[in-house]
Design a protein around this motif. Structure first.
Motif, PDB file in Angstrom:
ATOM      1  N   SER A   1       0.834  -1.208   0.000  1.00  0.00           N
ATOM      2  CA  SER A   1       0.000   0.000   0.000  1.00  0.00           C
ATOM      3  C   SER A   1       0.863   1.250   0.000  1.00  0.00           C
ATOM      4  CB  SER A   1      -0.959  -0.005   1.198  1.00  0.00           C
ATOM      5  OG  SER A   1      -0.284   0.243   2.421  1.00  0.00           O
ATOM      6  N   ARG A   2       1.982   1.222   0.714  1.00  0.00           N
ATOM      7  CA  ARG A   2       2.910   2.341   0.689  1.00  0.00           C
ATOM      8  C   ARG A   2       3.454   2.554  -0.716  1.00  0.00           C
ATOM      9  NH1 ARG A   2       7.191   2.597   5.574  1.00  0.00           N
ATOM     10  NH2 ARG A   2       7.767   4.361   4.276  1.00  0.00           N
ATOM     11  N   THR A   3       3.758   1.475  -1.400  1.00  0.00           N
ATOM     12  CA  THR A   3       4.259   1.565  -2.767  1.00  0.00           C
ATOM     13  C   THR A   3       3.221   2.183  -3.700  1.00  0.00           C
ATOM     14  OG1 THR A   3       5.874  -0.235  -2.629  1.00  0.00           O
ATOM     15  CG2 THR A   3       4.865   0.145  -4.773  1.00  0.00           C
ATOM     16  N   LEU A   4       1.966   1.764  -3.577  1.00  0.00           N
ATOM     17  CA  LEU A   4       0.911   2.291  -4.435  1.00  0.00           C
ATOM     18  C   LEU A   4       0.703   3.786  -4.220  1.00  0.00           C
ATOM     19  CD1 LEU A   4      -1.583  -0.681  -4.043  1.00  0.00           C
ATOM     20  CD2 LEU A   4      -0.396  -0.034  -6.152  1.00  0.00           C
ATOM     21  N   VAL A   5       0.693   4.215  -2.963  1.00  0.00           N
ATOM     22  CA  VAL A   5       0.535   5.644  -2.685  1.00  0.00           C
ATOM     23  C   VAL A   5       1.734   6.427  -3.197  1.00  0.00           C
ATOM     24  CG1 VAL A   5       0.364   7.371  -0.846  1.00  0.00           C
ATOM     25  CG2 VAL A   5      -1.000   5.292  -0.725  1.00  0.00           C
ATOM     26  N   ALA A   6       2.920   5.867  -3.033  1.00  0.00           N
ATOM     27  CA  ALA A   6       4.123   6.531  -3.533  1.00  0.00           C
ATOM     28  C   ALA A   6       4.040   6.714  -5.044  1.00  0.00           C
ATOM     29  CB  ALA A   6       5.360   5.737  -3.161  1.00  0.00           C
ATOM     30  N   ALA A   7       3.595   5.689  -5.754  1.00  0.00           N
ATOM     31  CA  ALA A   7       3.492   5.779  -7.213  1.00  0.00           C
ATOM     32  C   ALA A   7       2.516   6.878  -7.619  1.00  0.00           C
ATOM     33  CB  ALA A   7       3.055   4.434  -7.788  1.00  0.00           C
ATOM     34  N   LEU A   8       1.375   6.948  -6.938  1.00  0.00           N
ATOM     35  CA  LEU A   8       0.414   8.011  -7.226  1.00  0.00           C
ATOM     36  C   LEU A   8       1.027   9.381  -6.995  1.00  0.00           C
ATOM     37  CD1 LEU A   8      -2.897   6.642  -5.621  1.00  0.00           C
ATOM     38  CD2 LEU A   8      -2.436   6.976  -8.063  1.00  0.00           C
TER      39      LEU A   8
ATOM     40  N   TYR B   1       4.245  10.270  -6.897  1.00  0.00           N
ATOM     41  CA  TYR B   1       5.308  10.596  -7.846  1.00  0.00           C
ATOM     42  C   TYR B   1       4.727  11.041  -9.182  1.00  0.00           C
ATOM     43  CZ  TYR B   1       8.662   8.359  -4.672  1.00  0.00           C
ATOM     44  OH  TYR B   1       9.446   8.023  -3.592  1.00  0.00           O
ATOM     45  N   ARG B   2       3.693  10.365  -9.624  1.00  0.00           N
ATOM     46  CA  ARG B   2       3.113  10.734 -10.912  1.00  0.00           C
ATOM     47  C   ARG B   2       2.415  12.087 -10.836  1.00  0.00           C
ATOM     48  NH1 ARG B   2      -1.053   6.723 -13.330  1.00  0.00           N
ATOM     49  NH2 ARG B   2      -2.404   7.904 -11.915  1.00  0.00           N
ATOM     50  N   LEU B   3       1.703  12.330  -9.737  1.00  0.00           N
ATOM     51  CA  LEU B   3       1.043  13.625  -9.578  1.00  0.00           C
ATOM     52  C   LEU B   3       2.055  14.765  -9.488  1.00  0.00           C
ATOM     53  CD1 LEU B   3      -1.834  12.733  -7.076  1.00  0.00           C
ATOM     54  CD2 LEU B   3      -2.090  13.522  -9.441  1.00  0.00           C
ATOM     55  N   SER B   4       3.243  14.454  -8.996  1.00  0.00           N
ATOM     56  CA  SER B   4       4.266  15.496  -8.878  1.00  0.00           C
ATOM     57  C   SER B   4       4.963  15.765 -10.210  1.00  0.00           C
ATOM     58  CB  SER B   4       5.304  15.113  -7.826  1.00  0.00           C
ATOM     59  OG  SER B   4       6.073  14.000  -8.258  1.00  0.00           O
ATOM     60  N   GLY B   5       4.625  14.990 -11.251  1.00  0.00           N
ATOM     61  CA  GLY B   5       5.151  15.286 -12.574  1.00  0.00           C
ATOM     62  C   GLY B   5       6.063  14.240 -13.179  1.00  0.00           C
ATOM     63  N   GLN B   6       6.268  13.126 -12.486  1.00  0.00           N
ATOM     64  CA  GLN B   6       7.128  12.096 -13.064  1.00  0.00           C
ATOM     65  C   GLN B   6       6.443  11.505 -14.294  1.00  0.00           C
ATOM     66  OE1 GLN B   6       9.122   9.602 -10.226  1.00  0.00           O
ATOM     67  NE2 GLN B   6       9.205   7.847 -11.622  1.00  0.00           N
TER      68      GLN B   6
ATOM     69  N   PRO C   1      -4.790   6.120 -15.220  1.00  0.00           N
ATOM     70  CA  PRO C   1      -5.110   6.902 -14.023  1.00  0.00           C
ATOM     71  C   PRO C   1      -4.743   6.220 -12.705  1.00  0.00           C
ATOM     72  CG  PRO C   1      -6.874   7.075 -15.611  1.00  0.00           C
ATOM     73  CD  PRO C   1      -5.920   6.060 -16.163  1.00  0.00           C
ATOM     74  N   LEU C   2      -5.041   4.935 -12.602  1.00  0.00           N
ATOM     75  CA  LEU C   2      -4.738   4.195 -11.376  1.00  0.00           C
ATOM     76  C   LEU C   2      -3.918   2.947 -11.697  1.00  0.00           C
ATOM     77  CD1 LEU C   2      -8.168   4.615  -9.574  1.00  0.00           C
ATOM     78  CD2 LEU C   2      -6.018   5.704  -8.943  1.00  0.00           C
ATOM     79  N   PHE C   3      -3.095   3.054 -12.727  1.00  0.00           N
ATOM     80  CA  PHE C   3      -2.218   1.966 -13.154  1.00  0.00           C
ATOM     81  C   PHE C   3      -3.001   0.707 -13.520  1.00  0.00           C
ATOM     82  CE2 PHE C   3      -0.284   4.323  -9.563  1.00  0.00           C
ATOM     83  CZ  PHE C   3       0.590   5.120 -10.289  1.00  0.00           C
ATOM     84  N   GLY C   4      -4.300   0.863 -13.814  1.00  0.00           N
ATOM     85  CA  GLY C   4      -5.136  -0.285 -14.142  1.00  0.00           C
ATOM     86  C   GLY C   4      -5.422  -1.186 -12.956  1.00  0.00           C
ATOM     87  N   LEU C   5      -5.220  -0.665 -11.732  1.00  0.00           N
ATOM     88  CA  LEU C   5      -5.343  -1.506 -10.529  1.00  0.00           C
ATOM     89  C   LEU C   5      -6.563  -1.161  -9.668  1.00  0.00           C
ATOM     90  CD1 LEU C   5      -1.574  -1.463  -9.469  1.00  0.00           C
ATOM     91  CD2 LEU C   5      -2.830  -3.376 -10.484  1.00  0.00           C
ATOM     92  N   GLU C   6      -7.472  -0.345 -10.190  1.00  0.00           N
ATOM     93  CA  GLU C   6      -8.588   0.107  -9.372  1.00  0.00           C
ATOM     94  C   GLU C   6      -9.561  -1.004  -8.990  1.00  0.00           C
ATOM     95  OE1 GLU C   6      -9.363   1.476 -13.671  1.00  0.00           O
ATOM     96  OE2 GLU C   6      -7.668   1.208 -12.305  1.00  0.00           O
ATOM     97  N   ARG C   7      -9.671  -2.041  -9.810  1.00  0.00           N
ATOM     98  CA  ARG C   7     -10.559  -3.150  -9.429  1.00  0.00           C
ATOM     99  C   ARG C   7      -9.933  -3.991  -8.326  1.00  0.00           C
ATOM    100  NH1 ARG C   7     -13.346  -5.579 -14.968  1.00  0.00           N
ATOM    101  NH2 ARG C   7     -14.460  -3.659 -15.558  1.00  0.00           N
TER     102      ARG C   7
ATOM    103  N   ALA D   1      -7.764   7.417  -2.534  1.00  0.00           N
ATOM    104  CA  ALA D   1      -6.396   7.883  -2.295  1.00  0.00           C
ATOM    105  C   ALA D   1      -5.998   8.924  -3.335  1.00  0.00           C
ATOM    106  CB  ALA D   1      -5.432   6.701  -2.330  1.00  0.00           C
ATOM    107  N   ARG D   2      -6.281   8.653  -4.606  1.00  0.00           N
ATOM    108  CA  ARG D   2      -5.960   9.618  -5.665  1.00  0.00           C
ATOM    109  C   ARG D   2      -6.730  10.916  -5.473  1.00  0.00           C
ATOM    110  NH1 ARG D   2      -8.693   8.246 -11.049  1.00  0.00           N
ATOM    111  NH2 ARG D   2     -10.392   8.815  -9.646  1.00  0.00           N
ATOM    112  N   ASP D   3      -8.028  10.802  -5.150  1.00  0.00           N
ATOM    113  CA  ASP D   3      -8.841  12.006  -4.966  1.00  0.00           C
ATOM    114  C   ASP D   3      -8.302  12.864  -3.822  1.00  0.00           C
ATOM    115  OD1 ASP D   3     -10.410  11.098  -7.018  1.00  0.00           O
ATOM    116  OD2 ASP D   3     -12.063  10.425  -5.741  1.00  0.00           O
ATOM    117  N   ALA D   4      -7.898  12.207  -2.743  1.00  0.00           N
ATOM    118  CA  ALA D   4      -7.362  12.947  -1.593  1.00  0.00           C
ATOM    119  C   ALA D   4      -6.046  13.627  -1.951  1.00  0.00           C
ATOM    120  CB  ALA D   4      -7.177  12.018  -0.401  1.00  0.00           C
ATOM    121  N   LEU D   5      -5.189  12.937  -2.689  1.00  0.00           N
ATOM    122  CA  LEU D   5      -3.918  13.531  -3.095  1.00  0.00           C
ATOM    123  C   LEU D   5      -4.138  14.720  -4.022  1.00  0.00           C
ATOM    124  CD1 LEU D   5      -1.666  10.410  -3.740  1.00  0.00           C
ATOM    125  CD2 LEU D   5      -1.260  12.203  -2.053  1.00  0.00           C
ATOM    126  N   GLU D   6      -5.049  14.570  -4.987  1.00  0.00           N
ATOM    127  CA  GLU D   6      -5.303  15.653  -5.929  1.00  0.00           C
ATOM    128  C   GLU D   6      -5.902  16.861  -5.223  1.00  0.00           C
ATOM    129  OE1 GLU D   6      -7.736  13.860  -8.906  1.00  0.00           O
ATOM    130  OE2 GLU D   6      -6.011  13.107 -10.059  1.00  0.00           O
TER     131      GLU D   6
END
Length: 231
Positions: free
Chosen positions: A92-99, A101-106, A129-135, A143-148
Motif C-alpha cells: 500500500s505504501r508503494t501504491l501511494v508513492a506511485a500516485l 510521484y506521478r502527480l508530482s510530474g514524473q 489513471p490508477l495503473f489499471g489496478l482500481e478493481r 487515495a488519488r482524490d485525496a492527493l489531488e
C-alpha cells in the motif's frame, strides 16, 4: 510460553476512530510482552520496524537498498499470516508513492522502485489513471482524490484505518497465537501515533512522507521530536 496466558492480559483497544487514550502506558504493555520468548521478541521488533512511518537509521539508504532491506526483514519473520499482512501494508505504501510521484510530474514509470508483485504493472501502466489496478484495489480511487485535493489528513486517516482493520482481523483469525500478539502490538503503535499528532502536524508529516515514501523523513516537526514506535 503460553499465548493463552498473554493474550487475555492485553488491555482492549477501542476502534481507532473513537480512541481517546491508551488503556495503560506503553511501558506497562512492554512489561507484559516480556512473556514472549527471544525469537518472538526478535520477530516483533522486525515487524515494528517494517511498519514504522519513518525510517530511523536508514537515512543513507537508496530506494533500492531500502526495499532490499524490507525483503530481508520480511523473510526473517517466520509467521506466514503476520508476514502476509505486513507485505500488504508495504505494498500500500508503494501504491501511494506511485500516485504521488506521478502527480508530482514524473512522466515515466520505468525507474520507479517499489515493493510487491504490482511494481511491474505500475511501471508498465504508468500512464493509466490508477495503473489499471482500481478493481484490485478500490481504495486507490479515494487515495488519488485525496492527493489531488491535497487532503493529506484524509488520506493518512484512511490508510491508518485500513491497516488497523487488517490487523484486527488477523487477531481474530489467529487468536491465541504470536500473530495475534504482534498484530495487537502494531495496533498499539498505530494508536500511539494517532494520539500524538495534531491536524497541522499530521498534514506536514504526511506531505513529507508521500513526497518520499521510500525514503526517510525527518521527525522534527514544528520544533517537536516524535519518539516511539509509530507504525
Amino acid at each position: 510460553m503460553s499465548y493463552y496466558t498473554l493474550v487475555p492480559a492485553l488491555p482492549a483497544l477501542v476502534p481507532l476512530a473513537r480512541l481517546q487514550e491508551l488503556p495503560c502506558s506503553t511501558l506497562k504493555l512492554e512489561q507484559r510482552l516480556t512473556m514472549l520468548n527471544e525469537a518472538d521478541r526478535d520477530q516483533l521488533s522486525r515487524a515494528l520496524h517494517l511498519c514504522q512511518r519513518e525510517r530511523i537509521g536508514d537515512e543513507t539508504l537508496s530506494d533500492a537498498d531500502e526495499i532490499a532491506r524490507w525483503h530481508a526483514e520480511l523473510e526473517a519473520i517466520e509467521d506466514p499470516a503476520l508476514r502476509d499482512v505486513i507485505a500488504e501494508y508495504l505494498q500500500s505504501r508503494t501504491l501511494v508513492a506511485a500516485l504521488r510521484y506521478r502527480l508530482s510530474g514524473q512522466q515515466e514509470g520505468a525507474s520507479f522502485k517499489g515493493f510487491g508483485p504490482c511494481v511491474w504493472l505500475i511501471r508498465r501502466d504508468w500512464q493509466q489513471p490508477l495503473f489499471g489496478l482500481e478493481r484490485r484495489f478500490p481504495w486507490l480511487v479515494k487515495a488519488r482524490d485525496a492527493l489531488e485535493a491535497r487532503q493529506s489528513c484524509t488520506l493518512e486517516l484512511m490508510l491508518l484505518e485500513r491497516f488497523w482493520n487488517r490487523l484486527w482481523r488477523l487477531e481474530q483469525e489467529q487468536a491465541f497465537s504470536f500473530a495475534a500478539v504482534a498484530a495487537y502490538r502494531l495496533r498499539w503503535a498505530l494508536a500511539e501515533y494517532r494520539l500524538r499528532w495534531s491536524a497541522e502536524q499530521a498534514q506536514t508529516y504526511f506531505d513529507r512522507w508521500v513526497g518520499g515514501t521510500l525514503e526517510t523523513v525527518d521527525l522534527q516537526l514544528a520544533g517537536q521530536q516524535w519518539t516511539g514506535s509509530e507504525a
